[in-house]
Design an enzyme around this catalytic site. Structure first.
Site, short mmCIF file in Angstrom:
data_model
loop_
_atom_site.label_atom_id
_atom_site.label_comp_id
_atom_site.label_asym_id
_atom_site.label_seq_id
_atom_site.Cartn_x
_atom_site.Cartn_y
_atom_site.Cartn_z
N SER A 85 0.70 -0.92 0.26
CA SER A 85 -0.22 -0.26 0.18
C SER A 85 0.57 1.43 -0.21
CB SER A 85 -0.79 0.12 1.55
OG SER A 85 -1.27 1.42 0.98
N TYR A 124 -3.46 -0.26 10.30
CA TYR A 124 -2.63 -1.04 8.22
C TYR A 124 -1.68 -0.43 8.15
CZ TYR A 124 -4.56 -0.72 3.21
OH TYR A 124 -4.00 -1.25 1.98
P1 NAP Z 1 -11.01 -5.57 -2.21
O1 NAP Z 1 -12.54 -4.52 -3.27
O2 NAP Z 1 -12.14 -5.25 -0.41
O3 NAP Z 1 -11.53 -6.61 -2.73
C1 NAP Z 1 -10.48 -7.22 -0.85
C2 NAP Z 1 -10.58 -9.05 -1.55
O4 NAP Z 1 -10.21 -10.18 -0.51
C3 NAP Z 1 -12.74 -9.35 -1.35
O5 NAP Z 1 -13.34 -10.09 -1.99
C4 NAP Z 1 -12.30 -10.00 0.36
O6 NAP Z 1 -13.29 -10.69 0.71
C5 NAP Z 1 -11.01 -11.35 0.17
N1 NAP Z 1 -9.76 -11.36 1.44
C6 NAP Z 1 -10.43 -10.16 2.66
N2 NAP Z 1 -9.53 -11.26 3.34
C7 NAP Z 1 -9.28 -11.85 3.04
C8 NAP Z 1 -8.87 -13.41 3.49
N3 NAP Z 1 -8.74 -13.62 5.10
N4 NAP Z 1 -8.43 -14.80 2.85
C9 NAP Z 1 -9.15 -14.45 1.48
N5 NAP Z 1 -9.66 -13.33 0.97
C10 NAP Z 1 -10.08 -12.11 1.60
O7 NAP Z 1 -10.19 -4.22 -1.59
P2 NAP Z 1 -9.11 -3.82 -3.41
O8 NAP Z 1 -9.37 -2.37 -3.03
O9 NAP Z 1 -9.38 -4.83 -4.34
O10 NAP Z 1 -7.82 -4.57 -2.95
C11 NAP Z 1 -6.74 -5.30 -3.10
C12 NAP Z 1 -5.51 -5.71 -2.24
O11 NAP Z 1 -5.20 -3.89 -2.20
C13 NAP Z 1 -5.74 -5.47 -0.76
O12 NAP Z 1 -4.58 -5.91 0.25
C14 NAP Z 1 -5.52 -3.60 -0.14
O13 NAP Z 1 -5.10 -3.57 1.14
C15 NAP Z 1 -4.44 -2.96 -1.11
N6 NAP Z 1 -4.50 -2.11 -0.92
C16 NAP Z 1 -5.47 -1.18 -2.41
C17 NAP Z 1 -5.61 0.11 -2.41
C18 NAP Z 1 -6.96 0.71 -2.70
O14 NAP Z 1 -6.50 2.35 -3.35
N7 NAP Z 1 -7.73 -0.13 -3.22
C19 NAP Z 1 -5.27 0.94 -1.87
C20 NAP Z 1 -3.46 0.85 -1.17
C21 NAP Z 1 -3.62 -1.09 -0.89
P3 NAP Z 1 -14.29 -10.11 1.55
O15 NAP Z 1 -14.95 -8.92 0.69
O16 NAP Z 1 -15.73 -11.67 1.69
O17 NAP Z 1 -13.84 -9.50 2.77
#
Ligand code: NAP
Length: 246
Positions: A141, A154
């Site tokens: 992140s 986080y």
């Molecule tokens: P998202 O839309 O919430 O997708 C994350 C997915 O991971 C969800 O389907 C969630 O399932 C699943 N998940 C959570 N915990 C899990 C576990 N223990 N085992 C298996 N699956 C799990 O998030 P995203 O924005 O795509 O983020 C993806 C990654 O990028 C994350 O690590 C996040 O911290 C990082 N990130 C994102 C951003 C951004 O701007 N979007 C910025 C910095 C970092 P549930 O919905 O059922 O929980």
């Protein structure tokens, strides 16, 4: 960039960044294990991949729990083969003032965001060592690069992901395995939309005047998973539209 004949695991592949990475790696030729806590979401990603004529299977479970990891990997190896590409993407976020973060909230954050990638890597790296080739892409992140007010649990978990990346890269550099991380900054996903961040206002003041797209992340992931990136390891490839520059 052909990953033909190789199997990739994408944790959190049912949503946002993970889904886009899964779709792209399948286009690159890999068979994808779409692994998510949310089984319906993982199945939806599989449908998207199959609709393009590519191969994927859905796996439902916790990518941070050693028991669940072990049992799901038995199925993945039997159904898709040894895992040569691992995208540690599953994660949770949180906005809580430092003094209000409970031990339970901190433990959950570190378990899912940091210990999950640690345990997943321990569980699959034997396949990569046997093949003499492997690609690990950790999704960290930009908050770990800049610090983030109200997100100390986080951002510190994601700082650990960057350190994990560097140490794994050093340990396995001479075994054909590369380990890199991509810190996203402000990518339009369900996680961001569910957060207190005001998407339109933040986009308006960002260098590119837009949020990132999950596909922006998938392009970087695809490159780092490819043979073309074979001399790149231990690196941090920011995908943030110029929000973090150094
Ligand atoms: P998202 O839309 O919430 O997708 C994350 C997915 O991971 C969800 O389907 C969630 O399932 C699943 N998940 C959570 N915990 C899990 C576990 N223990 N085992 C298996 N699956 C799990 O998030 P995203 O924005 O795509 O983020 C993806 C990654 O990028 C994350 O690590 C996040 O911290 C990082 N990130 C994102 C951003 C951004 O701007 N979007 C910025 C910095 C970092 P549930 O919905 O059922 O929980």
């Amino acid at each position: 960039m052909s990953l033909k004949g190789k199997t990739a695991v994408v944790t959190g592949g049912g949503s946002g960044i993970g889904r886009a990475c899964a779709v792209q790696l399948a286009r690159d030729g890999a068979a994808i294990a779409v692994w998510d806590l949310n089984g319906d979401a993982a199945a939806e990603t599989v449908s998207l991949i199959e609709a393009e004529g590519n191969k994927a299977k859905a796996y439902t479970g916790d990518a941070s729990a050693p028991d669940s990891i072990a049992s799901i990997l038995v199925r993945i190896r039997a159904e898709l083969g040894p895992v040569l590409v691992l995208v540690n993407n599953a994660g949770i976020t949180g906005f809580v003032a430092f003094l209000d973060i409970t031990p339970e909230a901190l433990e959950r954050m570190y378990r899912i965001n940091l210990m999950g990638p640690f345990f997943m890597t321990q569980a699959v790296i034997s396949d990569m060592l046997a093949a003499g080739w492997g690609r690990i892409v950790n999704i960290s992140s930009s908050s770990a690069q800049t610090g983030a007010k109200g997100m100390t649990h986080y951002s510190s978990s994601k700082g650990g992901v960057i350190a994990l990346t560097k140490s794994l890269a050093a340990e396995f550099a001479d075994r054909g395995i590369t380990v890199n991380n991509i810190p996203p900054g402000f990518i339009d996903t369900p996680m961001l939309r569910g957060s207190p961040v005001n998407l339109d206002a933040t986009a308006a003041t960002s260098p590119m005047k837009r949020a990132g797209r999950p596909e922006d992340m998938a392009a970087a992931c695809s490159f780092l998973a490819s043979d073309a990136a074979g001399y790149i390891t231990g690196q941090t490839l920011g995908v943030n539209g110029g929000r973090v520059i150094y």
